[in-house]
Design an enzyme around this catalytic site. Sequence first.
Site, PDB file in Angstrom:
ATOM      1  N   ILE A  97       0.847  -1.202   0.000  1.00  0.00           N
ATOM      2  CA  ILE A  97       0.000   0.000   0.000  1.00  0.00           C
ATOM      3  C   ILE A  97       0.874   1.239   0.000  1.00  0.00           C
ATOM      4  O   ILE A  97       1.965   1.246   0.593  1.00  0.00           O
ATOM      5  CB  ILE A  97      -0.964  -0.006   1.228  1.00  0.00           C
ATOM      6  CG1 ILE A  97      -1.950   1.168   1.161  1.00  0.00           C
ATOM      7  CG2 ILE A  97      -0.210   0.012   2.549  1.00  0.00           C
ATOM      8  CD1 ILE A  97      -3.091   1.053   2.165  1.00  0.00           C
ATOM      9  N   GLY A 106      -1.421   9.951   7.855  1.00  0.00           N
ATOM     10  CA  GLY A 106      -1.726  10.143   9.274  1.00  0.00           C
ATOM     11  C   GLY A 106      -3.130  10.612   9.579  1.00  0.00           C
ATOM     12  O   GLY A 106      -3.392  11.111  10.674  1.00  0.00           O
ATOM     13  N   ALA A 141       3.333   3.280   9.376  1.00  0.00           N
ATOM     14  CA  ALA A 141       2.750   2.139   8.652  1.00  0.00           C
ATOM     15  C   ALA A 141       2.498   0.974   9.616  1.00  0.00           C
ATOM     16  O   ALA A 141       1.432   0.342   9.561  1.00  0.00           O
ATOM     17  CB  ALA A 141       3.684   1.705   7.522  1.00  0.00           C
ATOM     18  N   ILE A 142       3.464   0.706  10.515  1.00  0.00           N
ATOM     19  CA  ILE A 142       3.298  -0.425  11.448  1.00  0.00           C
ATOM     20  C   ILE A 142       2.036  -0.223  12.296  1.00  0.00           C
ATOM     21  O   ILE A 142       1.213  -1.122  12.453  1.00  0.00           O
ATOM     22  CB  ILE A 142       4.555  -0.580  12.337  1.00  0.00           C
ATOM     23  CG1 ILE A 142       5.761  -0.950  11.463  1.00  0.00           C
ATOM     24  CG2 ILE A 142       4.326  -1.618  13.437  1.00  0.00           C
ATOM     25  CD1 ILE A 142       7.111  -0.795  12.148  1.00  0.00           C
ATOM     26  N   TYR A 145      -1.078  -0.782  10.198  1.00  0.00           N
ATOM     27  CA  TYR A 145      -1.348  -2.199   9.952  1.00  0.00           C
ATOM     28  C   TYR A 145      -1.912  -2.870  11.213  1.00  0.00           C
ATOM     29  O   TYR A 145      -2.812  -3.705  11.128  1.00  0.00           O
ATOM     30  CB  TYR A 145      -0.070  -2.927   9.502  1.00  0.00           C
ATOM     31  CG  TYR A 145       0.531  -2.365   8.227  1.00  0.00           C
ATOM     32  CD1 TYR A 145      -0.262  -1.780   7.241  1.00  0.00           C
ATOM     33  CD2 TYR A 145       1.908  -2.399   8.007  1.00  0.00           C
ATOM     34  CE1 TYR A 145       0.292  -1.263   6.088  1.00  0.00           C
ATOM     35  CE2 TYR A 145       2.469  -1.884   6.844  1.00  0.00           C
ATOM     36  CZ  TYR A 145       1.649  -1.315   5.886  1.00  0.00           C
ATOM     37  OH  TYR A 145       2.198  -0.798   4.743  1.00  0.00           O
TER      38      TYR A 145
HETATM   39  C1  LIG Z   1       1.501   3.601   5.499  1.00  0.00           C
HETATM   40  C2  LIG Z   1       0.242   4.353   5.134  1.00  0.00           C
HETATM   41  C3  LIG Z   1      -0.535   3.583   4.065  1.00  0.00           C
HETATM   42  C4  LIG Z   1      -0.640   4.439   6.398  1.00  0.00           C
HETATM   43  O1  LIG Z   1      -1.789   5.154   6.092  1.00  0.00           O
HETATM   44  P1  LIG Z   1      -2.185   6.433   6.965  1.00  0.00           P
HETATM   45  O2  LIG Z   1      -3.459   6.943   6.442  1.00  0.00           O
HETATM   46  O3  LIG Z   1      -1.031   7.393   7.008  1.00  0.00           O
HETATM   47  O4  LIG Z   1      -2.331   5.768   8.416  1.00  0.00           O
HETATM   48  P2  LIG Z   1      -3.385   6.144   9.544  1.00  0.00           P
HETATM   49  O5  LIG Z   1      -3.533   7.624   9.647  1.00  0.00           O
HETATM   50  O6  LIG Z   1      -4.627   5.363   9.349  1.00  0.00           O
HETATM   51  O7  LIG Z   1      -2.655   5.549  10.838  1.00  0.00           O
HETATM   52  C5  LIG Z   1      -1.371   5.951  11.184  1.00  0.00           C
HETATM   53  C6  LIG Z   1      -1.161   5.699  12.664  1.00  0.00           C
HETATM   54  O8  LIG Z   1       0.237   5.838  12.937  1.00  0.00           O
HETATM   55  C7  LIG Z   1       0.417   6.776  13.964  1.00  0.00           C
HETATM   56  N1  LIG Z   1       1.703   7.420  13.708  1.00  0.00           N
HETATM   57  C8  LIG Z   1       2.006   8.387  12.827  1.00  0.00           C
HETATM   58  N2  LIG Z   1       3.314   8.680  12.889  1.00  0.00           N
HETATM   59  C9  LIG Z   1       3.839   7.854  13.828  1.00  0.00           C
HETATM   60  C10 LIG Z   1       5.136   7.677  14.367  1.00  0.00           C
HETATM   61  N3  LIG Z   1       6.170   8.399  13.933  1.00  0.00           N
HETATM   62  N4  LIG Z   1       5.305   6.734  15.332  1.00  0.00           N
HETATM   63  C11 LIG Z   1       4.260   5.985  15.774  1.00  0.00           C
HETATM   64  N5  LIG Z   1       3.000   6.123  15.286  1.00  0.00           N
HETATM   65  C12 LIG Z   1       2.805   7.047  14.332  1.00  0.00           C
HETATM   66  C13 LIG Z   1      -0.776   7.721  13.853  1.00  0.00           C
HETATM   67  O9  LIG Z   1      -0.984   8.440  15.051  1.00  0.00           O
HETATM   68  C14 LIG Z   1      -1.875   6.697  13.553  1.00  0.00           C
HETATM   69  O10 LIG Z   1      -2.235   5.975  14.706  1.00  0.00           O
HETATM   70  P3  LIG Z   1      -3.546   6.373  15.593  1.00  0.00           P
HETATM   71  O11 LIG Z   1      -4.725   6.355  14.665  1.00  0.00           O
HETATM   72  O12 LIG Z   1      -3.584   5.306  16.656  1.00  0.00           O
HETATM   73  O13 LIG Z   1      -3.290   7.746  16.141  1.00  0.00           O
HETATM   74  C15 LIG Z   1       0.567   5.801   4.613  1.00  0.00           C
HETATM   75  O14 LIG Z   1       1.087   6.578   5.670  1.00  0.00           O
HETATM   76  C16 LIG Z   1       1.552   5.798   3.452  1.00  0.00           C
HETATM   77  O15 LIG Z   1       1.198   5.457   2.337  1.00  0.00           O
HETATM   78  N6  LIG Z   1       2.817   6.187   3.721  1.00  0.00           N
HETATM   79  C17 LIG Z   1       3.838   6.317   2.672  1.00  0.00           C
HETATM   80  C18 LIG Z   1       4.175   4.996   1.970  1.00  0.00           C
HETATM   81  C19 LIG Z   1       4.316   3.848   2.945  1.00  0.00           C
HETATM   82  O16 LIG Z   1       4.867   3.981   4.028  1.00  0.00           O
HETATM   83  N7  LIG Z   1       3.806   2.680   2.532  1.00  0.00           N
HETATM   84  C20 LIG Z   1       3.860   1.467   3.335  1.00  0.00           C
HETATM   85  C21 LIG Z   1       5.066   0.669   3.018  1.00  0.00           C
HETATM   86  S1  LIG Z   1       5.170  -0.833   3.994  1.00  0.00           S
END
Ligand SMILES: CC(C)(COP(=O)(O)OP(=O)(O)OC[C@H]1O[C@@H](n2cnc3c(N)ncnc32)[C@H](O)[C@@H]1OP(=O)(O)O)[C@@H](O)C(=O)NCCC(=O)NCCS
Length: 185
Positions: A97, A106, A141-142, A145
Amino acid sequence: MNDIFRGTLVRLTTEDPAILASAIARWNRDTEYARLLDSDPHRMWSASKMKQYLEKDLEKDPPQEYFFQVRTLEQDCLIGFVGLFPIWAHQNAWVGIGLGEREYWGQGYGTDAMRLALRFAFMELNLHRVSLNVFEYNPRAIRSYEKAGFRIEGRLRQSLQRNGRRWDEIEMGILREEWLANNSS
Ligand SMILES: CC(C)(COP(=O)(O)OP(=O)(O)OC[C@H]1O[C@@H](n2cnc3c(N)ncnc32)[C@H](O)[C@@H]1OP(=O)(O)O)[C@@H](O)C(=O)NCCC(=O)NCCS
């Protein structure tokens, strides 16, 4: 359930290759995004090369992957992709993704898209398991997931070299029974 491709924030779509190719080419110019997605050295693709690749991929029959794009429900903005790569013999699939539009990170969009991909994997493809790997330097991302139901299953210690240090690659997975336990209403 009238539309399995519609979530609370996003829907999964299939875009015209020309539109998708220009979006992917633009997203791939963002090195941080590329390094979150892939361990390979960052390479750039032109939109026309990407279009050729996507068109060739669409011709494969049966499809070897289920590659969806992600659009927001509110603004109908194309923000990313999610793809499932099944291994039919074992009823398993790898999932990948990426939200290329980084201003959407986020805010729950990615987790919503992953939930839709899992629903498709377990309800339509009838898979037993979905797997992924993610880099230690990607805590957002972790966490996303884990919110979608994945568990950490192991780590490839020090498997990556980035920014002057070694990083683990983390293996995560979700089983059909775990998904059903949280999604049977
Ligand atoms: C990974 C990805 C799909 C996640 O989707 P997203 O919409 O950003 O994620 P969400 O907002 O649903 O959730 C992110 C969670 O991480 C938390 N978070 C954000 N930054 C963080 C950090 N530095 N440390 C810990 N948690 C963190 C957020 O608070 C949120 O958790 P919460 O809902 O409990 O508060 C998106 O960020 C993305 O595409 N990133 C770039 C490409 C990528 O990383 N792809 C995945 C490769 S494995």
